[in-house]
Design a protein around this motif. Structure first.
Motif, PDB file in Angstrom:
ATOM      1  N   ALA A  47       0.847  -1.181   0.000  1.00 13.57           N
ATOM      2  CA  ALA A  47       0.000   0.000   0.000  1.00 13.57           C
ATOM      3  C   ALA A  47       0.888   1.238   0.000  1.00 13.57           C
ATOM      4  O   ALA A  47       1.983   1.228   0.553  1.00 13.57           O
ATOM      5  N   ARG A  48       0.424   2.299  -0.611  1.00 12.03           N
ATOM      6  CA  ARG A  48       1.149   3.563  -0.615  1.00 12.03           C
ATOM      7  C   ARG A  48       0.277   4.637   0.021  1.00 12.03           C
ATOM      8  O   ARG A  48      -0.901   4.740  -0.286  1.00 12.03           O
ATOM      9  N   PHE A  49       0.874   5.410   0.899  1.00 17.36           N
ATOM     10  CA  PHE A  49       0.169   6.487   1.571  1.00 17.36           C
ATOM     11  C   PHE A  49       0.906   7.790   1.310  1.00 17.36           C
ATOM     12  O   PHE A  49       2.122   7.785   1.083  1.00 17.36           O
ATOM     13  N   PRO A  50       0.214   8.911   1.376  1.00 20.26           N
ATOM     14  CA  PRO A  50       0.888  10.192   1.172  1.00 20.26           C
ATOM     15  C   PRO A  50       1.991  10.401   2.211  1.00 20.26           C
ATOM     16  O   PRO A  50       1.919   9.884   3.325  1.00 20.26           O
ATOM     17  N   LYS A  51       3.016  11.188   1.847  1.00 13.49           N
ATOM     18  CA  LYS A  51       4.126  11.457   2.753  1.00 13.49           C
ATOM     19  C   LYS A  51       3.661  12.106   4.049  1.00 13.49           C
ATOM     20  O   LYS A  51       4.285  11.935   5.087  1.00 13.49           O
ATOM     21  N   CYS A  52       2.567  12.839   3.997  1.00 12.85           N
ATOM     22  CA  CYS A  52       2.078  13.541   5.187  1.00 12.85           C
ATOM     23  C   CYS A  52       1.404  12.608   6.187  1.00 12.85           C
ATOM     24  O   CYS A  52       1.070  13.030   7.297  1.00 12.85           O
ATOM     25  N   THR A  53       1.198  11.344   5.835  1.00 13.64           N
ATOM     26  CA  THR A  53       0.557  10.393   6.737  1.00 13.64           C
ATOM     27  C   THR A  53       1.443  10.174   7.960  1.00 13.64           C
ATOM     28  O   THR A  53       2.610   9.835   7.833  1.00 13.64           O
ATOM     29  N   LYS A  54       0.883  10.384   9.133  1.00 12.05           N
ATOM     30  CA  LYS A  54       1.643  10.253  10.380  1.00 12.05           C
ATOM     31  C   LYS A  54       1.365   8.920  11.072  1.00 12.05           C
ATOM     32  O   LYS A  54       2.255   8.252  11.533  1.00 12.05           O
ATOM     33  N   ASP A  55       0.111   8.572  11.202  1.00 12.67           N
ATOM     34  CA  ASP A  55      -0.280   7.371  11.942  1.00 12.67           C
ATOM     35  C   ASP A  55      -1.261   6.561  11.119  1.00 12.67           C
ATOM     36  O   ASP A  55      -2.161   7.111  10.499  1.00 12.67           O
TER      37      ASP A  55
END
Length: 117
Positions: free
Chosen positions: A33-41
């Motif tokens: 899965a790929r999440f945006p760089k801004c994803t923290k938790d």
């Protein structure tokens, strides 16, 4: 060629040597899965039940599990995404689970408090 599972912005220098040979090519593709760089938790919970066998599955456990996920008092705290999984293990027990994902610790904590789980 497959891309690495760890996105570029999270790659760090190894502190221990790798166990695979250099230029290792996996025998089959895997997915990440790929999440945006801004994803923290991201919180992932596996909530499941087990029957002695698949024949014993009366539907009650999965109904209860999905009820915790879908019918909580505050829709804002429901998981961002969830999926169902099942497997018959090596002892022939039938295992069912909901795998749920929240985009923050706060929303997960609010769900876990308000859902009755």
């Amino acid at each position: 060629m497959l891309e690495p599972a760890i996105p570029e912005h999270l790659v760090q220098e190894r502190t221990r040597p790798g166990k695979t040979q250099p230029n290792f090519e996996p025998p089959f593709p895997a997915y990440s899965a790929r999440f945006p760089k801004c994803t923290k938790d991201i919180v992932m919970a596996v909530i499941g039940a087990q029957y002695a066998s698949a024949a014993d599955n009366d539907g009650l456990a999965i109904s209860k599990l999905t009820g915790f996920i879908k019918d909580g008092p505050d829709a804002a705290t429901h998981p961002f995404f969830w999926e169902l999984a099942s497997v018959t293990d090596t002892r022939e027990a039938y295992n069912i689970a909901v795998i749920a994902y929240w985009l923050s610790k706060e929303s997960y904590k609010a769900w876990s408090t308000g859902s009755g789980f």
